[in-house]
Design an enzyme around this catalytic site. Structure first.
Site, PDB file in Angstrom:
ATOM      1  N   VAL A 246     -55.407 119.230  23.879  1.00  0.00           N
ATOM      2  CA  VAL A 246     -55.632 120.576  23.347  1.00  0.00           C
ATOM      3  C   VAL A 246     -54.540 120.951  22.352  1.00  0.00           C
ATOM      4  O   VAL A 246     -54.659 121.943  21.627  1.00  0.00           O
ATOM      5  CB  VAL A 246     -55.682 121.624  24.480  1.00  0.00           C
ATOM      6  CG1 VAL A 246     -56.884 121.372  25.368  1.00  0.00           C
ATOM      7  CG2 VAL A 246     -54.392 121.611  25.299  1.00  0.00           C
TER       8      VAL A 246
ATOM      9  N   ALA B 225     -47.887 118.256  19.570  1.00  0.00           N
ATOM     10  CA  ALA B 225     -46.694 118.665  18.837  1.00  0.00           C
ATOM     11  C   ALA B 225     -45.839 117.439  18.525  1.00  0.00           C
ATOM     12  O   ALA B 225     -46.211 116.304  18.812  1.00  0.00           O
ATOM     13  CB  ALA B 225     -45.908 119.694  19.634  1.00  0.00           C
ATOM     14  N   SER B 226     -44.663 117.679  17.950  1.00  0.00           N
ATOM     15  CA  SER B 226     -43.815 116.573  17.511  1.00  0.00           C
ATOM     16  C   SER B 226     -43.170 115.836  18.676  1.00  0.00           C
ATOM     17  O   SER B 226     -42.839 114.658  18.561  1.00  0.00           O
ATOM     18  CB  SER B 226     -42.722 117.101  16.578  1.00  0.00           C
ATOM     19  OG  SER B 226     -41.941 118.088  17.232  1.00  0.00           O
ATOM     20  N   ILE B 227     -42.983 116.505  19.798  1.00  0.00           N
ATOM     21  CA  ILE B 227     -42.297 115.896  20.933  1.00  0.00           C
ATOM     22  C   ILE B 227     -43.252 115.541  22.065  1.00  0.00           C
ATOM     23  O   ILE B 227     -43.062 114.551  22.754  1.00  0.00           O
ATOM     24  CB  ILE B 227     -41.177 116.844  21.436  1.00  0.00           C
ATOM     25  CG1 ILE B 227     -40.007 116.818  20.452  1.00  0.00           C
ATOM     26  CG2 ILE B 227     -40.699 116.472  22.829  1.00  0.00           C
ATOM     27  CD1 ILE B 227     -38.865 117.711  20.823  1.00  0.00           C
ATOM     28  N   ALA B 228     -44.280 116.348  22.264  1.00  0.00           N
ATOM     29  CA  ALA B 228     -45.202 116.115  23.382  1.00  0.00           C
ATOM     30  C   ALA B 228     -46.595 116.583  23.003  1.00  0.00           C
ATOM     31  O   ALA B 228     -46.793 117.243  21.979  1.00  0.00           O
ATOM     32  CB  ALA B 228     -44.708 116.856  24.627  1.00  0.00           C
ATOM     33  N   GLN B 229     -47.565 116.219  23.839  1.00  0.00           N
ATOM     34  CA  GLN B 229     -48.911 116.734  23.655  1.00  0.00           C
ATOM     35  C   GLN B 229     -49.450 117.196  25.005  1.00  0.00           C
ATOM     36  O   GLN B 229     -48.990 116.757  26.064  1.00  0.00           O
ATOM     37  CB  GLN B 229     -49.823 115.715  22.998  1.00  0.00           C
ATOM     38  CG  GLN B 229     -50.058 114.425  23.744  1.00  0.00           C
ATOM     39  CD  GLN B 229     -50.825 113.432  22.872  1.00  0.00           C
ATOM     40  OE1 GLN B 229     -50.438 113.143  21.736  1.00  0.00           O
ATOM     41  NE2 GLN B 229     -51.918 112.889  23.401  1.00  0.00           N
TER      42      GLN B 229
ATOM     43  N   LYS C 138     -48.389 118.565  30.118  1.00  0.00           N
ATOM     44  CA  LYS C 138     -47.610 118.273  28.916  1.00  0.00           C
ATOM     45  C   LYS C 138     -46.905 116.931  29.110  1.00  0.00           C
ATOM     46  O   LYS C 138     -46.172 116.748  30.089  1.00  0.00           O
ATOM     47  CB  LYS C 138     -46.586 119.385  28.675  1.00  0.00           C
ATOM     48  CG  LYS C 138     -45.767 119.238  27.409  1.00  0.00           C
ATOM     49  CD  LYS C 138     -44.871 120.465  27.217  1.00  0.00           C
ATOM     50  CE  LYS C 138     -44.065 120.366  25.929  1.00  0.00           C
ATOM     51  NZ  LYS C 138     -43.246 121.592  25.706  1.00  0.00           N
TER      52      LYS C 138
ATOM     53  N   ASP D  37     -38.606 130.271  21.338  1.00  0.00           N
ATOM     54  CA  ASP D  37     -39.639 129.626  20.520  1.00  0.00           C
ATOM     55  C   ASP D  37     -40.881 130.515  20.524  1.00  0.00           C
ATOM     56  O   ASP D  37     -41.997 130.074  20.809  1.00  0.00           O
ATOM     57  CB  ASP D  37     -39.961 128.244  21.082  1.00  0.00           C
ATOM     58  CG  ASP D  37     -40.588 127.326  20.032  1.00  0.00           C
ATOM     59  OD1 ASP D  37     -40.597 127.706  18.840  1.00  0.00           O
ATOM     60  OD2 ASP D  37     -41.081 126.246  20.401  1.00  0.00           O
TER      61      ASP D  37
END
Length: 524
Positions: free
Chosen positions: A128, A131-135, A150, A285
């Site tokens: 869904v 991102a740059s570090i995790a999905q 995550k 954030d």
């Protein structure tokens, strides 16, 4: 350790990407940019076809995950990159193409040591969010709860470490140029970026941050944090409650649902002030993708997600911050200037009076106006001129706060273009200052400090006794004669002889005497 040629090759490669997006043009035209940096920019863009309009966000996204995080940090530093690049970087989306689910499955199974089917009843292969570090993947637990899972991207730690080494190398060389580059402290910027991002690589810390923020905000209405599934969370996997709601970025959907947009904007600002000033622990954030709105027109609740980046401010810094905000709200520029000197943000060779006048020149045009009526560029130019004129070094510990304030202001303005940030924050800050600096608070602080001092007295007495123990049964050692050691430096009295021959003779005589004494002892 990465070698210098490798750093240079990486920088040239990234420079070519920046040049193609027209992102080096601003540096070349900046009168404050060091001449050496301008020359490097010209070399990097040589032979490239530049975009007519600079796209800083697109360039950082193409470079990779570490660059995305760097771009987000630079978005809060228009003094370092300029107003237009900073505004463009605010639109930087922390997203990349997703990793194949086979790699995600392998990551989950290797960290938990068992098949995915024993952890989740089902998990969707299509993420869904990536991102740059995790999905993030949607899943259902064996007991039927809907959750968000995550998962760190495989190999992301190693890739980030490689890139940041080059950032550190480049920042050190930039700072070594002196002048404006030294005052802006690029090495501190990279150090903070590294520290913030390394925290994001341990998802247990993100889970702990979410839990801590939930406890801190427990008494605040219409704001909540998703519950953590600790049994399905480790360093590389975070499982938390699934949130159904409208993203704060989806303004048409919010209006269609009947939410009071001005009220929502005010609640967002007060929520941030509560975290930053009252708690000293805030969600750092707070972009549109990390905030949801639940409920209907009569009861809207803000739900936050993604707690990888959190900020902390100690009590003294919070007191200074609150007084600065209140001073700007009420026009008490003298007090704002005094706080800057108390905090040592301004070198002592400047005067409070001159600094107060400079603040007035920037603050007066902003008072009483909605954000939409302010000239952000003119205001920033004035603020940056002050920092340069008064030799103010960048305060790295306040960068996260600055970044979040920029985000909150942008979100609040999108929800309600007529919002007046001073009018919204003023009453909250005034009440908090009264509670923290009023007569009752002074008495309570004094009592607390005195009681703490009294409670420490027994431990202090014990340490004194350990340093000066009572005399035991053994007699005291009689005074020993002073002996002039030959290699001692500066005995305090003049030597009669410095000849090595005398030292040698003394050694021979001493050795003979010691041998004779030993021999005599054996005979008797």
């Amino acid at each position: 350790m990465t070698t210098t040629p490798v750093h240079i090759v990486r920088l040239l490669k990234w420079g070519r990407i920046l040049a193609r997006h027209g992102a080096l043009r601003g540096i070349e035209n900046d009168r404050n940019a060091p001449a050496a940096v301008k020359r490097l920019c010209r070399i990097a863009r040589f032979g490239t076809r530049q975009s007519p309009e600079p796209d800083y966000a697109g360039a950082f996204q193409e470079i990779g995950p570490a660059a995305i995080k760097l771009g987000q940090a630079l978005a809060t530093r228009p003094d370092l990159v300029g107003e237009i690049p900073a505004r463009n970087l605010l639109s930087l989306q922390d997203s990349l193409p997703p990793v194949a689910f086979a790699a995600i499955r392998s990551q989950i199974e290797s960290t938990f040591g068992r098949p995915v089917e024993t952890i989740f009843a089902s998990i969707e292969e299509e993420p869904v969010g990536a991102a740059s570090i995790a999905q993030v993947h949607r899943a259902v637990t064996p007991d039927g709860r809907r959750v968000a899972v995550k998962v760190l991207r495989p190999g992301i730690r190693e890739q980030f470490s490689r890139d940041v080494e080059t950032y550190e190398w480049a920042a050190a060389h930039l700072e070594a140029l002196g002048g404006e580059a030294t005052r802006l402290r690029p090495r501190a910027v990279i150090a903070n970026l590294k520290r913030w991002t390394l925290r994001e690589f341990d998802l247990r810390r993100e889970a702990a941050s979410a839990s801590e923020l939930a406890d801190a905000m427990k008494g605040i209405e219409d704001y909540r944090v998703p519950e953590i599934d600790w049994d399905r969370t480790n360093g590389s996997v975070l499982t938390l409650e699934w949130i159904d709601g409208v993203k704060m970025s989806n303004l048409p959907a919010l209006r269609e649902a009947g939410h009071d947009m001005p009220a929502l904007a005010r609640r967002l600002v007060i929520t941030f002030l509560t975290q930053a000033i009252s708690c000293g622990f805030f969600h750092a954030d707070m972009h549109q993708g990390n905030l949801f709105v639940q409920g209907g027109p009569n009861h809207s609740t803000i739900v936050a997600i993604d707690f990888g980046i959190m900020g902390r401010i100690n009590r003294q810094a919070r007191l200074w911050l609150a007084e600065i905000l209140y001073g700007l709200t009420t026009g008490n520029y003298r007090r704002v200037a005094e706080i800057h000197f108390e905090a040592q943000y301004v070198p002592s060779y400047h005067t409070v009076e001159e600094f107060a006048t400079a603040l007035r020149a920037v603050g007066e045009p902003m008072r009483g106006k909605a954000v939409s009526e302010l000239s952000v560029g003119q205001m920033l130019d004035g603020l940056f001129a002050i920092t340069r004129d008064f030799d103010m070094a960048v305060q790295p510990h306040l960068l996260l706060l600055q970044k979040t304030m920029v985000m909150v202001e942008g979100l609040a303005t999108a929800l309600d273009p007529k919002i007046n940030m001073w009018d919204v924050s003023g009453p909250f800050v005034k009440e908090w200052i009264r509670d923290e600096l009023g007569p009752e608070a002074v008495i309570v602080d004094r009592l607390r400090a005195d009681v703490d001092t009294l409670l420490r007295l027994p431990a202090l007495v014990r340490r004194i006794e350990e340093s000066f123990p009572a005399k035991g049964g053994a007699p005291e050692q009689a005074p020993l004669p002073d002996i002039d050691i030959i290699w001692a430096k500066g005995s305090g009295r003049k030597r009669e002889s410095n000849h090595w021959g005398g030292y040698a003779l003394a050694a021979i005589l001493g050795g003979t005497a010691a041998w004779a004494l030993t021999y005599w002892t054996l005979l008797t």
